[in-house]
Design a protein around this motif. Structure first.
Motif, PDB file in Angstrom:
ATOM      1  N   SER A 242       0.816  -1.226   0.000  1.00 26.98           N
ATOM      2  CA  SER A 242       0.000   0.000   0.000  1.00 26.98           C
ATOM      3  C   SER A 242       0.843   1.267   0.000  1.00 26.98           C
ATOM      4  O   SER A 242       0.670   2.158   0.842  1.00 26.98           O
ATOM      5  N   PHE A 243       1.777   1.276  -0.929  1.00 30.66           N
ATOM      6  CA  PHE A 243       2.582   2.470  -1.183  1.00 30.66           C
ATOM      7  C   PHE A 243       2.659   2.622  -2.701  1.00 30.66           C
ATOM      8  O   PHE A 243       2.363   1.675  -3.433  1.00 30.66           O
ATOM      9  N   PRO A 244       3.106   3.792  -3.162  1.00 32.25           N
ATOM     10  CA  PRO A 244       3.182   3.945  -4.623  1.00 32.25           C
ATOM     11  C   PRO A 244       4.207   2.993  -5.241  1.00 32.25           C
ATOM     12  O   PRO A 244       5.291   2.796  -4.683  1.00 32.25           O
TER      13      PRO A 244
ATOM     14  N   THR B 156       5.189   6.702   1.375  1.00 32.23           N
ATOM     15  CA  THR B 156       4.327   7.715   2.003  1.00 32.23           C
ATOM     16  C   THR B 156       4.149   7.337   3.472  1.00 32.23           C
ATOM     17  O   THR B 156       4.780   6.400   3.960  1.00 32.23           O
ATOM     18  N   LYS B 157       3.271   8.054   4.162  1.00 32.80           N
ATOM     19  CA  LYS B 157       2.867   7.730   5.537  1.00 32.80           C
ATOM     20  C   LYS B 157       4.048   7.657   6.511  1.00 32.80           C
ATOM     21  O   LYS B 157       4.027   6.895   7.470  1.00 32.80           O
TER      22      LYS B 157
ATOM     23  N   ASN C  44      -1.881  -2.612  -5.200  1.00 33.66           N
ATOM     24  CA  ASN C  44      -2.153  -1.557  -4.230  1.00 33.66           C
ATOM     25  C   ASN C  44      -3.409  -1.922  -3.436  1.00 33.66           C
ATOM     26  O   ASN C  44      -4.306  -2.598  -3.953  1.00 33.66           O
ATOM     27  N   ASP C  45      -3.497  -1.433  -2.199  1.00 35.16           N
ATOM     28  CA  ASP C  45      -4.659  -1.794  -1.367  1.00 35.16           C
ATOM     29  C   ASP C  45      -5.991  -1.316  -1.935  1.00 35.16           C
ATOM     30  O   ASP C  45      -7.035  -1.903  -1.652  1.00 35.16           O
TER      31      ASP C  45
ATOM     32  N   ILE D 181      -9.666   3.865  -0.466  1.00 34.81           N
ATOM     33  CA  ILE D 181      -9.167   3.624   0.896  1.00 34.81           C
ATOM     34  C   ILE D 181      -9.169   4.946   1.651  1.00 34.81           C
ATOM     35  O   ILE D 181      -8.675   5.972   1.147  1.00 34.81           O
TER      36      ILE D 181
ATOM     37  N   GLY E 126      -3.763   6.342   5.243  1.00 35.72           N
ATOM     38  CA  GLY E 126      -3.584   7.101   4.004  1.00 35.72           C
ATOM     39  C   GLY E 126      -4.882   7.123   3.232  1.00 35.72           C
ATOM     40  O   GLY E 126      -5.891   6.555   3.672  1.00 35.72           O
TER      41      GLY E 126
ATOM     42  N   ASN F 273      -6.472   6.940  -1.015  1.00 33.98           N
ATOM     43  CA  ASN F 273      -6.139   6.723  -2.419  1.00 33.98           C
ATOM     44  C   ASN F 273      -7.338   6.079  -3.107  1.00 33.98           C
ATOM     45  O   ASN F 273      -8.231   5.546  -2.445  1.00 33.98           O
TER      46      ASN F 273
ATOM     47  N   GLU G  95      -3.060   7.019  -7.086  1.00 31.71           N
ATOM     48  CA  GLU G  95      -2.194   7.678  -6.092  1.00 31.71           C
ATOM     49  C   GLU G  95      -2.678   9.114  -5.889  1.00 31.71           C
ATOM     50  O   GLU G  95      -1.906  10.076  -5.891  1.00 31.71           O
TER      51      GLU G  95
ATOM     52  N   GLN H 187       1.853  14.538  -1.450  1.00 36.32           N
ATOM     53  CA  GLN H 187       0.695  13.974  -0.729  1.00 36.32           C
ATOM     54  C   GLN H 187      -0.183  15.087  -0.126  1.00 36.32           C
ATOM     55  O   GLN H 187      -0.653  14.959   1.004  1.00 36.32           O
TER      56      GLN H 187
ATOM     57  N   GLU I 122      -3.770  13.901   0.722  1.00 32.91           N
ATOM     58  CA  GLU I 122      -3.710  12.975   1.855  1.00 32.91           C
ATOM     59  C   GLU I 122      -3.492  13.732   3.168  1.00 32.91           C
ATOM     60  O   GLU I 122      -4.078  13.388   4.198  1.00 32.91           O
TER      61      GLU I 122
HETATM   62  C1  BGC Z   1      -0.280   5.356  -0.493  1.00 27.59           C
HETATM   63  C2  BGC Z   1      -1.208   4.568  -1.393  1.00 27.59           C
HETATM   64  C3  BGC Z   1      -2.211   3.818  -0.553  1.00 27.59           C
HETATM   65  C4  BGC Z   1      -2.909   4.741   0.431  1.00 27.59           C
HETATM   66  C5  BGC Z   1      -3.895   4.024   1.331  1.00 27.59           C
HETATM   67  C6  BGC Z   1      -1.082   6.210   0.467  1.00 27.59           C
HETATM   68  O1  BGC Z   1      -0.229   6.875   1.364  1.00 27.59           O
HETATM   69  O2  BGC Z   1       0.567   6.192  -1.276  1.00 27.59           O
HETATM   70  O3  BGC Z   1      -0.483   3.689  -2.218  1.00 27.59           O
HETATM   71  O4  BGC Z   1      -3.157   3.233  -1.401  1.00 27.59           O
HETATM   72  O5  BGC Z   1      -1.959   5.396   1.233  1.00 27.59           O
HETATM   73  O6  BGC Z   1      -3.271   3.037   2.074  1.00 27.59           O
END
Ligand code: BGC
Length: 455
Positions: free
Chosen positions: A135-137, A152-153, A188-189, A216, A220, A222, A236, A266, A269
């Motif tokens: 769950s990241f890019p 991220t995060k 990705n999630d 989601i 995060g 997305n 993203e 971000q 986000e």
């Molecule tokens: C990430 C995404 C992810 C989202 C939710 C974001 O920070 O970049 O890839 O889908 O968080 O988990």
């Protein structure tokens, strides 16, 4: 409430209550960024190909699923039994420390491999396909090859950016002597709730339309979207920077204060997701404290330290229905703060403003994506949602719907938000089963699904 704080709250409200006109402008900008991203032009929306496809609803498989995208991770052995049902055979959770967020990536993958070893109970013979929710890019080159982009995060493990996460996990599996576990898919999630919703709908009716957006709203935020001619893309969209047009001084200061994600990255986000909402409220409280005698307790660690006040706290405050806000008083008490009723009311006002803005910004992104699929929003559409903010903040979904109505009027009634809790496990199993082409019905006997050609 002292006059200075009351005045400050009055000034704050309009900046957070985004008007319908402001939302429409944001949705337009989001749509433009989306088009630019798809065309391969510079854009704050990456529109990354996922190589995932919508399921038919009859897939069956036994898959090890790994879910990693933050502090808590999970491994499970999931059996898809068709008819939309699935069973979880074994499950292991793990938690990463702050130190591991910046440690060598191999440590993370070793922790995952160790959990897999537990789940398969040391079985080194049975062939297990594995689906990884990352769950990241990441820039996917195939369904089983994902080059990590900047994380991220608050994560920055060394040796991850630029590497293939599947290769890193495979190497860890080798170190744990598990050659029988083979990574077949990475996603990705956001893709998980989308395909899981489609899987369930088509298990009941093979001709059911797919969910077109996976959303989601947790630590995060997305979206994934199934776009005509482009297949399922990972937007993203947490990185959407059009929100700068409506940022408050608190958002600008928060953006500047963080190293990870870097200033400017971000931006959506940082105004929407669970990782940040508590921090925005904390910053506002500190500012109010500087304006008058109220909130003198802002020096307590939860309010003094960045990220000391959490988004879960906002959910507790929103859930407090007592006239004197007793649950809020108790929460603040646990944080070492003795509060007045007026202060608690002001805190609730601030929390609501911040949460409502998050929901309205989310609505703008959804309408923009759906307009790309169906410009007049004539048809019915399904958005599959997962995440602790959406699931945990009382009334969050209703606030998103209110934003959809402001943006799309009567057409909002044709947009269904389906909450799919804990979608990652079964979603990963569906993604992996589709990738492996495992189906109860051989493809040549399966009923045609026009949408499937898209990916
Ligand atoms: C990430 C995404 C992810 C989202 C939710 C974001 O920070 O970049 O890839 O889908 O968080 O988990």
């Amino acid at each position: 409430m002292d006059a200075a704080v009351a005045q400050a709250l009055d000034r704050l409200a309009p900046a957070f209550r985004l008007s319908a006109a402001a939302l429409r402008a944001l949705a337009d900008r989001f749509g433009e960024e989306l088009a630019r991203g798809l065309a391969g032009e510079p854009s704050s929306l990456r529109m990354l190909p996922t190589f995932a496809r919508q399921p038919r609803g009859d897939e069956r498989a036994r898959v090890i699923v790994v879910d990693w995208g933050g502090t808590n991770g999970r491994v499970a052995l999931i059996e898809l039994r068709a008819q939309g049902r699935f069973a979880v055979d074994g499950e292991e959770s793990f938690t990463f420390t702050d130190a591991e967020k910046v440690a060598p990536a191999a440590e993370v993958f070793d922790a995952i491999a160790a959990a897999i070893e537990q789940v398969v109970a040391g079985d080194r013979r049975t062939a297990f396909p594995l689906g990884l929710i990352y769950s990241f890019p990441a820039r996917l080159e195939r369904i089983d090859r994902a080059i990590a982009l900047p994380l991220t995060k608050g994560w920055r493990p060394t040796g991850l950016e630029g590497a293939d996460v599947v290769e890193l996990l495979t190497a860890a599996l080798r170190r744990h002597r598990l050659p029988n576990v083979v990574v077949r898919a990475v996603a990705n999630d956001t893709v998980a709730p989308m395909v899981l919703q489609t899987y369930r709908a088509r298990a009941a009716d093979p001709d059911a339309r797919p969910a077109e957006i996976g959303l989601i709203l947790g630590t995060g935020t997305n979206q994934a979207a199934d776009l005509p001619g482009a297949g399922i893309r990972n937007l993203e969209c947490g990185n959407f920077d059009g929100v700068v047009a409506v940022e408050t001084p608190y958002d600008a200061a928060l953006d500047r204060a963080l190293a990870d994600p870097a200033p400017g990255a971000q931006r959506l986000e940082k105004m929407v997701s669970g990782h940040y909402l508590g921090e925005i409220v904390r910053r506002i409280v500190c500012d109010l404290a500087a304006r008058g005698p109220a909130f003198a307790w802002f020096t307590a660690p939860a309010f003094r330290d960045p990220f000391g006040f959490e988004s879960e706290h906002l959910s507790l405050i929103e859930a407090d229905r007592s006239p004197t806000l007793e649950a809020t008083a108790a929460l603040l008490g646990q944080l070492g703060v003795s509060s007045s009723l007026e202060e608690r009311r002001a805190l609730r006002t601030v929390a609501r403003l911040v949460a409502a803005r998050s929901a309205r910004l989310t609505a703008a992104g959804l309408v923009a994506t759906l307009r790309r699929i169906d410009p007049a929003l004539h048809a019915r559409h399904t958005v599959a949602v997962d995440g602790s903010l959406y699931g945990g903040y009382p009334g969050y979904g209703d606030m998103v719907v209110a934003g959809l109505v402001d943006l799309a009027g009567a057409a909002a009634g044709r947009i269904e938000l389906e909450f799919i809790k804990d979608s990652t496990g079964a979603g990963a199993a569906v993604i992996t089963a589709v990738a492996a082409g495992k189906a109860e019905t051989p493809p040549h006997l399966a009923p045609p699904h026009p949408k499937e050609g898209d990916a």
